[in-house]
Design a protein around this motif. Structure first.
Motif, mmCIF file in Angstrom:
data_model
loop_
_atom_site.group_PDB
_atom_site.id
_atom_site.type_symbol
_atom_site.label_atom_id
_atom_site.label_comp_id
_atom_site.label_asym_id
_atom_site.label_seq_id
_atom_site.Cartn_x
_atom_site.Cartn_y
_atom_site.Cartn_z
ATOM 1 N N PRO A 249 -52.973 -60.992 -30.517
ATOM 2 C CA PRO A 249 -54.114 -61.805 -30.929
ATOM 3 C C PRO A 249 -54.854 -61.309 -32.167
ATOM 4 O O PRO A 249 -55.530 -62.077 -32.819
ATOM 5 C CB PRO A 249 -55.034 -61.749 -29.715
ATOM 6 C CG PRO A 249 -54.712 -60.446 -29.066
ATOM 7 C CD PRO A 249 -53.247 -60.227 -29.305
ATOM 8 N N GLY A 250 -54.732 -60.052 -32.518
ATOM 9 C CA GLY A 250 -55.546 -59.500 -33.594
ATOM 10 C C GLY A 250 -54.760 -59.151 -34.832
ATOM 11 O O GLY A 250 -53.629 -59.590 -35.015
ATOM 12 N N PRO A 251 -55.361 -58.344 -35.675
ATOM 13 C CA PRO A 251 -54.696 -57.940 -36.907
ATOM 14 C C PRO A 251 -53.494 -57.040 -36.620
ATOM 15 O O PRO A 251 -53.354 -56.483 -35.533
ATOM 16 C CB PRO A 251 -55.782 -57.171 -37.670
ATOM 17 C CG PRO A 251 -56.720 -56.703 -36.612
ATOM 18 C CD PRO A 251 -56.674 -57.729 -35.523
ATOM 19 N N LEU B 64 -44.462 -51.548 -37.518
ATOM 20 C CA LEU B 64 -45.369 -52.666 -37.336
ATOM 21 C C LEU B 64 -46.311 -52.316 -36.195
ATOM 22 O O LEU B 64 -45.882 -52.086 -35.080
ATOM 23 C CB LEU B 64 -44.577 -53.942 -37.011
ATOM 24 C CG LEU B 64 -45.290 -55.298 -37.117
ATOM 25 C CD1 LEU B 64 -46.284 -55.591 -36.065
ATOM 26 C CD2 LEU B 64 -45.737 -55.605 -38.494
ATOM 27 N N TRP B 65 -47.603 -52.221 -36.507
ATOM 28 C CA TRP B 65 -48.645 -51.988 -35.501
ATOM 29 C C TRP B 65 -49.263 -53.330 -35.195
ATOM 30 O O TRP B 65 -49.582 -54.091 -36.110
ATOM 31 C CB TRP B 65 -49.748 -51.090 -36.057
ATOM 32 C CG TRP B 65 -49.457 -49.642 -36.097
ATOM 33 C CD1 TRP B 65 -49.784 -48.717 -35.138
ATOM 34 C CD2 TRP B 65 -48.835 -48.904 -37.147
ATOM 35 N NE1 TRP B 65 -49.395 -47.462 -35.540
ATOM 36 C CE2 TRP B 65 -48.806 -47.556 -36.764
ATOM 37 C CE3 TRP B 65 -48.271 -49.259 -38.369
ATOM 38 C CZ2 TRP B 65 -48.256 -46.557 -37.552
ATOM 39 C CZ3 TRP B 65 -47.723 -48.269 -39.153
ATOM 40 C CH2 TRP B 65 -47.721 -46.945 -38.748
ATOM 41 N N THR C 146 -50.091 -47.497 -28.480
ATOM 42 C CA THR C 146 -51.082 -46.817 -29.302
ATOM 43 C C THR C 146 -52.453 -47.095 -28.670
ATOM 44 O O THR C 146 -52.552 -47.959 -27.793
ATOM 45 C CB THR C 146 -51.053 -47.337 -30.755
ATOM 46 O OG1 THR C 146 -51.475 -48.695 -30.766
ATOM 47 C CG2 THR C 146 -49.662 -47.208 -31.370
ATOM 48 N N PRO C 147 -53.494 -46.418 -29.115
ATOM 49 C CA PRO C 147 -54.818 -46.678 -28.532
ATOM 50 C C PRO C 147 -55.291 -48.124 -28.675
ATOM 51 O O PRO C 147 -56.117 -48.581 -27.894
ATOM 52 C CB PRO C 147 -55.735 -45.721 -29.293
ATOM 53 C CG PRO C 147 -54.841 -44.605 -29.711
ATOM 54 C CD PRO C 147 -53.509 -45.250 -30.015
ATOM 55 N N VAL C 148 -54.761 -48.858 -29.658
ATOM 56 C CA VAL C 148 -55.221 -50.235 -29.870
ATOM 57 C C VAL C 148 -54.124 -51.277 -29.674
ATOM 58 O O VAL C 148 -54.312 -52.437 -30.020
ATOM 59 C CB VAL C 148 -55.848 -50.395 -31.276
ATOM 60 C CG1 VAL C 148 -57.104 -49.581 -31.401
ATOM 61 C CG2 VAL C 148 -54.842 -50.052 -32.355
ATOM 62 N N GLY C 149 -52.987 -50.900 -29.145
ATOM 63 C CA GLY C 149 -51.889 -51.857 -28.959
ATOM 64 C C GLY C 149 -50.560 -51.146 -28.891
ATOM 65 O O GLY C 149 -50.328 -50.315 -28.027
ATOM 66 N N LYS C 150 -49.690 -51.453 -29.853
ATOM 67 C CA LYS C 150 -48.378 -50.805 -29.885
ATOM 68 C C LYS C 150 -47.881 -50.682 -31.318
ATOM 69 O O LYS C 150 -48.384 -51.332 -32.236
ATOM 70 C CB LYS C 150 -47.363 -51.581 -29.050
ATOM 71 C CG LYS C 150 -46.963 -52.919 -29.634
ATOM 72 C CD LYS C 150 -45.921 -53.591 -28.782
ATOM 73 C CE LYS C 150 -45.682 -55.024 -29.151
ATOM 74 N NZ LYS C 150 -46.829 -55.903 -29.037
#
Length: 154
Positions: free
Chosen positions: A81-83, A99-100, A137-141
């Motif tokens: 959903p995000g950046p 790709l994060w 990762t702390p904010v996704g993958k």
């Protein structure tokens, strides 16, 4: 392009010599035009690697790298959903594509099914890349695909 950067250093495998770009990145938002920008970044980046150090990169290898990036960015746009952030790095004779994105769900490849429409992105990336890893990762993958740039790898 947003968040594009270059580092300069030695040639392939850490050899010293002419300065050349070691990395480039692109910040991605929900705009689907970013897929085209990401593909352009790959071609430009690999062209500069080739021009700055005389390192031969086959046109087919550039196209494979662009396809991998297209699949990763498309999946990020579709499922996160995000950046997101695309990063390209040269590591010896490998192109590392990272790709994060903000989705903490680790994608799993589907069983082969000739009737299935879509959801082949990870299969395509795995088939083309030298190796693919996914980590939380702390904010996704982060999904990492390594592509062999050596003439024998093309």
């Amino acid at each position: 392009m947003d968040a594009s950067s270059d580092d300069y250093g030695g040639g392939p495998g850490g050899q010293s010599g002419a300065a050349w770009p070691l990395e480039a990145s692109l910040a991605l938002d929900g705009d689907s035009s970013r897929i085209a920008q990401a593909r352009h970044l790959v071609a430009t980046f690999l062209g500069r690697v080739k021009d700055h150090c005389g390192f031969p990169i086959a046109a087919a290898t550039v196209e494979i790298a662009q396809l991998i990036v297209s699949e990763l960015v498309t999946n990020a746009r579709k499922y996160a959903p995000g950046p997101a952030l695309l990063q390209l790095r040269i590591r010896g004779l490998m192109l590392r594509i990272e790709l994060w994105d903000s989705n903490p769900v680790i994608p799993a490849p589907h069983a082969p099914d000739p009737e299935r429409i879509g959801r082949h992105g990870l299969e395509i990336v795995a088939a083309l890349a030298h190796g693919v890893t996914t980590e939380l990762t702390p904010v996704g993958k982060r999904i990492t695909a390594d592509l062999d740039l050596s003439p024998a790898g093309a």
